[in-house]
Design an enzyme around this catalytic site. Structure first.
Site, PDB file in Angstrom:
ATOM      1  N   LYS A   1      43.731  32.237  55.120  1.00 15.25           N
ATOM      2  CA  LYS A   1      44.440  32.853  53.988  1.00 15.25           C
ATOM      3  C   LYS A   1      43.737  34.125  53.514  1.00 15.25           C
ATOM      4  CE  LYS A   1      43.753  31.367  49.476  1.00 15.25           C
ATOM      5  NZ  LYS A   1      43.454  32.433  48.529  1.00 15.25           N
ATOM      6  N   ASN A   2      42.435  34.036  53.309  1.00 12.19           N
ATOM      7  CA  ASN A   2      41.758  35.166  52.682  1.00 12.19           C
ATOM      8  C   ASN A   2      41.585  36.355  53.624  1.00 12.19           C
ATOM      9  OD1 ASN A   2      41.811  33.911  50.246  1.00 12.19           O
ATOM     10  ND2 ASN A   2      39.713  33.122  50.364  1.00 12.19           N
TER      11      ASN A   2
ATOM     12  N   CYS B   1      44.048  32.570  40.579  1.00  9.50           N
ATOM     13  CA  CYS B   1      43.496  31.310  40.066  1.00  9.50           C
ATOM     14  C   CYS B   1      42.587  31.541  38.863  1.00  9.50           C
ATOM     15  CB  CYS B   1      42.671  30.625  41.161  1.00  9.50           C
ATOM     16  SG  CYS B   1      43.660  29.706  42.329  1.00  9.50           S
TER      17      CYS B   1
ATOM     18  N   ARG C   1      37.415  37.539  36.275  1.00 12.45           N
ATOM     19  CA  ARG C   1      37.448  38.089  37.633  1.00 12.45           C
ATOM     20  C   ARG C   1      37.472  39.606  37.569  1.00 12.45           C
ATOM     21  NH1 ARG C   1      40.746  34.195  41.576  1.00 12.45           N
ATOM     22  NH2 ARG C   1      39.495  35.382  43.040  1.00 12.45           N
ATOM     23  N   PRO C   2      36.295  40.196  37.298  1.00 14.07           N
ATOM     24  CA  PRO C   2      36.229  41.655  37.169  1.00 14.07           C
ATOM     25  C   PRO C   2      36.441  42.339  38.507  1.00 14.07           C
ATOM     26  CG  PRO C   2      34.020  40.715  37.119  1.00 14.07           C
ATOM     27  CD  PRO C   2      34.981  39.556  37.186  1.00 14.07           C
TER      28      PRO C   2
ATOM     29  N   ASP D   1      34.538  28.001  47.604  1.00 12.54           N
ATOM     30  CA  ASP D   1      35.896  27.467  47.743  1.00 12.54           C
ATOM     31  C   ASP D   1      35.909  26.030  48.257  1.00 12.54           C
ATOM     32  OD1 ASP D   1      36.686  29.947  46.898  1.00 12.54           O
ATOM     33  OD2 ASP D   1      37.311  30.662  48.863  1.00 12.54           O
TER      34      ASP D   1
ATOM     35  N   ARG E   1      50.015  27.618  47.505  1.00 12.15           N
ATOM     36  CA  ARG E   1      49.577  29.004  47.693  1.00 12.15           C
ATOM     37  C   ARG E   1      48.661  29.145  48.909  1.00 12.15           C
ATOM     38  NH1 ARG E   1      46.277  31.168  43.013  1.00 12.15           N
ATOM     39  NH2 ARG E   1      45.745  32.465  44.783  1.00 12.15           N
TER      40      ARG E   1
HETATM   41  C1  EPZ Z   1      37.423  35.999  47.219  1.00 12.25           C
HETATM   42  O1  EPZ Z   1      37.699  36.333  45.878  1.00 12.25           O
HETATM   43  C2  EPZ Z   1      38.362  34.861  47.562  1.00 12.25           C
HETATM   44  N1  EPZ Z   1      39.727  35.320  47.366  1.00 12.25           N
HETATM   45  C3  EPZ Z   1      38.071  33.654  46.683  1.00 12.25           C
HETATM   46  O2  EPZ Z   1      38.856  32.587  47.176  1.00 12.25           O
HETATM   47  C4  EPZ Z   1      36.589  33.265  46.819  1.00 12.25           C
HETATM   48  O3  EPZ Z   1      36.294  32.250  45.889  1.00 12.25           O
HETATM   49  C5  EPZ Z   1      35.682  34.459  46.567  1.00 12.25           C
HETATM   50  O4  EPZ Z   1      36.080  35.576  47.410  1.00 12.25           O
HETATM   51  C6  EPZ Z   1      34.226  34.169  46.845  1.00 12.25           C
HETATM   52  O5  EPZ Z   1      34.068  33.770  48.190  1.00 12.25           O
HETATM   53  C7  EPZ Z   1      40.283  36.106  48.273  1.00 12.25           C
HETATM   54  O6  EPZ Z   1      39.706  36.458  49.302  1.00 12.25           O
HETATM   55  C8  EPZ Z   1      41.683  36.509  48.019  1.00 12.25           C
HETATM   56  P1  EPZ Z   1      34.363  38.122  44.925  1.00 12.25           P
HETATM   57  P2  EPZ Z   1      37.132  37.682  45.289  1.00 12.25           P
HETATM   58  O7  EPZ Z   1      34.715  39.519  44.629  1.00 12.25           O
HETATM   59  O8  EPZ Z   1      37.057  38.680  46.379  1.00 12.25           O
HETATM   60  C9  EPZ Z   1      31.903  38.932  40.861  1.00 12.25           C
HETATM   61  C10 EPZ Z   1      40.271  30.739  47.072  1.00 12.25           C
HETATM   62  O9  EPZ Z   1      40.141  29.626  46.540  1.00 12.25           O
HETATM   63  N2  EPZ Z   1      32.535  40.261  40.907  1.00 12.25           N
HETATM   64  O10 EPZ Z   1      33.602  37.812  46.161  1.00 12.25           O
HETATM   65  O11 EPZ Z   1      37.927  38.030  44.091  1.00 12.25           O
HETATM   66  C11 EPZ Z   1      32.922  37.842  40.549  1.00 12.25           C
HETATM   67  O12 EPZ Z   1      33.092  37.706  39.165  1.00 12.25           O
HETATM   68  C12 EPZ Z   1      39.873  31.997  46.340  1.00 12.25           C
HETATM   69  O13 EPZ Z   1      40.747  30.914  48.207  1.00 12.25           O
HETATM   70  C13 EPZ Z   1      32.145  41.224  40.005  1.00 12.25           C
HETATM   71  O14 EPZ Z   1      31.302  40.993  39.125  1.00 12.25           O
HETATM   72  O15 EPZ Z   1      35.675  37.233  44.880  1.00 12.25           O
HETATM   73  C14 EPZ Z   1      32.301  36.647  41.213  1.00 12.25           C
HETATM   74  O16 EPZ Z   1      31.350  36.090  40.346  1.00 12.25           O
HETATM   75  C15 EPZ Z   1      39.539  31.776  44.916  1.00 12.25           C
HETATM   76  N3  EPZ Z   1      32.727  42.461  40.077  1.00 12.25           N
HETATM   77  C16 EPZ Z   1      31.552  37.227  42.422  1.00 12.25           C
HETATM   78  O17 EPZ Z   1      31.433  38.620  42.148  1.00 12.25           O
HETATM   79  C17 EPZ Z   1      33.652  42.767  41.028  1.00 12.25           C
HETATM   80  O18 EPZ Z   1      34.121  43.908  41.044  1.00 12.25           O
HETATM   81  C18 EPZ Z   1      32.239  37.071  43.764  1.00 12.25           C
HETATM   82  O19 EPZ Z   1      33.579  37.529  43.674  1.00 12.25           O
HETATM   83  C19 EPZ Z   1      34.033  41.786  41.948  1.00 12.25           C
HETATM   84  C20 EPZ Z   1      33.457  40.538  41.869  1.00 12.25           C
END
Ligand code: EPZ
Length: 434
Positions: A22-23, A117, A122-123, A305, A397
């Site tokens: 998916k991702n 979700c 989620r910044p 995840d 989803r």
């Molecule tokens: C991806 O989300 C996945 N979603 C998520 O899967 C997964 O939990 C996550 O990566 C971590 O592996 C998709 O790929 C669509 P991140 P993403 O940016 O990219 C912080 C699922 O269940 N952060 O790696 O949005 C953030 O707050 C979903 O399939 C910032 O601070 O996650 C978090 O603590 C849910 N600033 C950490 O980084 C930013 O600009 C990791 O987030 C971006 C992120």
């Protein structure tokens, strides 16, 4: 609002084919907009996130032919739209990838702040920092992120947090930038590598994906290609955990065992048997799981995840397990639901202390997000009696034909629609199985 009703206590047994990731898919579909001609993408999971995204691309003027058997054809020769409205994007988080893509394609992008979700704030500051480093001007106006650039120029970008989304989004924007972009402290997840491989198949020049430094040399033109998406690491792990939880014997098929090392290690530590093949993994639930401690980390650490499904399994472990959630700050809501089934967990900030119980008991529960839903399915499979899970749309989803797959493994599960009508799959030899 549909529900899943599970009659617990059946051991899962058999072979289950894992769908495409998916991702990876939710980034590869928008990435296809960068090609000048047709992209054919295979091993695509037929899940709601993909269906929604295909609709968004269509509404934006792309030619999209989605085949429920797991492929898609995308051609954007007539597409002019650089805006994605709130009504389109609110249903999925990953619509933020449109920002990087549209910026690279048109030099302008307007995308409503995405939904997704509820697992913590989620910044997307790191995505924006990346676009700005490439020379874009980015503003947030009335819930819409607007990015503009006369031209994008390669730059060195250090990510303050390891972010999957920012790493991919910056790659997407940088593939057509002038010069070379370097992303330092990049995410190394298998789906990051898959998106880079897809872009390279289109003619991009990306090196280092899968390490913490990715170099992208901008090119003038990207062409259509044929591409097969990797198997879903999280779906694989979910079925591995479900096998262990039910004391079953399940082989997950068409997987990449290397991607599963963190999960395999924990299942072994719990006393489960795990046998790896070239592209399959067999998990045999030999005993009540031993307690283990888990800390979620970016890849190759234990994936956040799978923290929720794993904590459902630890609810029946022998002893006290400690889970530390280092990625998302609000990803324990499912434990309140499992408590209604007899689970015993104490949550302190980002730490869950789970005192294993001998048994869970069926109860009505609510899925608060996608992987919470997966965790509740596992809890329901273990539990004595009937578990009814609401908010199934979260599960749809991200998990393809979940009842088919579970029924083919011997689970007793049915779907109840909004009018209370029950849909029950009967396993006709060969149809729900492989
Ligand atoms: C991806 O989300 C996945 N979603 C998520 O899967 C997964 O939990 C996550 O990566 C971590 O592996 C998709 O790929 C669509 P991140 P993403 O940016 O990219 C912080 C699922 O269940 N952060 O790696 O949005 C953030 O707050 C979903 O399939 C910032 O601070 O996650 C978090 O603590 C849910 N600033 C950490 O980084 C930013 O600009 C990791 O987030 C971006 C992120």
């Amino acid at each position: 609002m549909e529900k899943l009703r599970i009659y617990g206590g059946k051991k899962l047994k058999g072979r289950v084919k894992i769908s495409g990731a998916k991702n990876a898919a939710v980034a590869i579909l928008p990435a296809a907009l960068l090609a000048d001609d047709t992209c054919l993408i295979d091993n695509l999971p037929y899940i709601d996130d993909v269906i929604v995204l295909a609709d968004i691309l269509k509404e934006m003027g792309a030619y999209v032919k989605l085949n429920p058997q797991g492929s898609i054809e995308i051609n954007v020769s007539k597409m002019k739209e650089y805006r994605a409205h709130y009504d389109m994007v609110r249903r999925m988080r990953a619509s933020y990838y449109l920002l990087g893509v549209l910026l690279a394609k048109f030099g302008k992008a307007e995308v409503a702040f995405p939904g997704g979700c509820a697992i913590g704030t989620r910044p997307i500051d790191q995505h924006i920092k990346g676009f700005e480093a490439l020379g874009a001007k980015v503003v947030l106006e009335h819930g819409v992120i607007k990015a503009y650039a006369d031209k994008l120029v390669g730059s060195e970008i250090y990510l303050d947090v390891v972010s999957v989304g920012a790493t991919i989004n910056i790659m997407l924007a940088a593939v057509r930038a002038e010069g070379t972009t370097t992303i330092v402290n990049a995410a190394k997840e298998p789906h990051v590598v898959d998106v880079a491989n897809f872009l390279n198949s289109m003619g991009a020049k990306i090196k280092g994906a899968g390490t913490d430094t990715i170099r992208i040399k901008g090119v003038d033109k990207l062409s259509g290609c044929e591409y097969t998406i990797i198997p879903d690491q999280i779906e694989t792990g979910t079925y591995m955990i479900a096998a262990a939880a039910t004391g079953g014997d399940v082989t997950v098929v068409d997987v990449i065992p290397k991607h599963m090392e963190a999960v395999t290690a924990k299942l072994l530590e719990m006393g489960m048997e795990v046998i790896e093949g070239d592209d399959e993994i067999r998990v045999i639930g030999r005993q009540r799981p031993r307690k283990v401690n888990i800390k979620t980390q970016p890849y190759p650490g234990f994936p956040t995840d799978l923290q929720q499904p794993m904590s459902a399994l630890l609810s029946i472990a022998d002893g006290v397990s400690v889970i530390t959630e280092n990625v998302w700050e609000a990803r324990f809501k499912h434990l309140d639901e499992i408590a209604r089934m007899g689970g015993n967990a104490k949550i302190e900030d980002r730490v869950a202390i789970i005192q294993g119980v001998e048994k869970l008991y069926g109860a009505p529960v609510i899925a608060t997000d996608l992987r919470a839903g997966a965790a509740l399915i596992i809890a329901g499979l273990i539990a004595e009696g009937v578990t009814e899970i609401s908010n199934v749309e979260f599960i749809d989803r991200g998990y393809e034909t979940i009842e088919h797959k579970l029924v083919s493994l011997g689970a007793d599960i049915e779907r109840v629609d909004e009018n209370g009508k029950t849909r029950r799959l009967t396993l006709v030899e060969g149809t729900a199985a492989l």
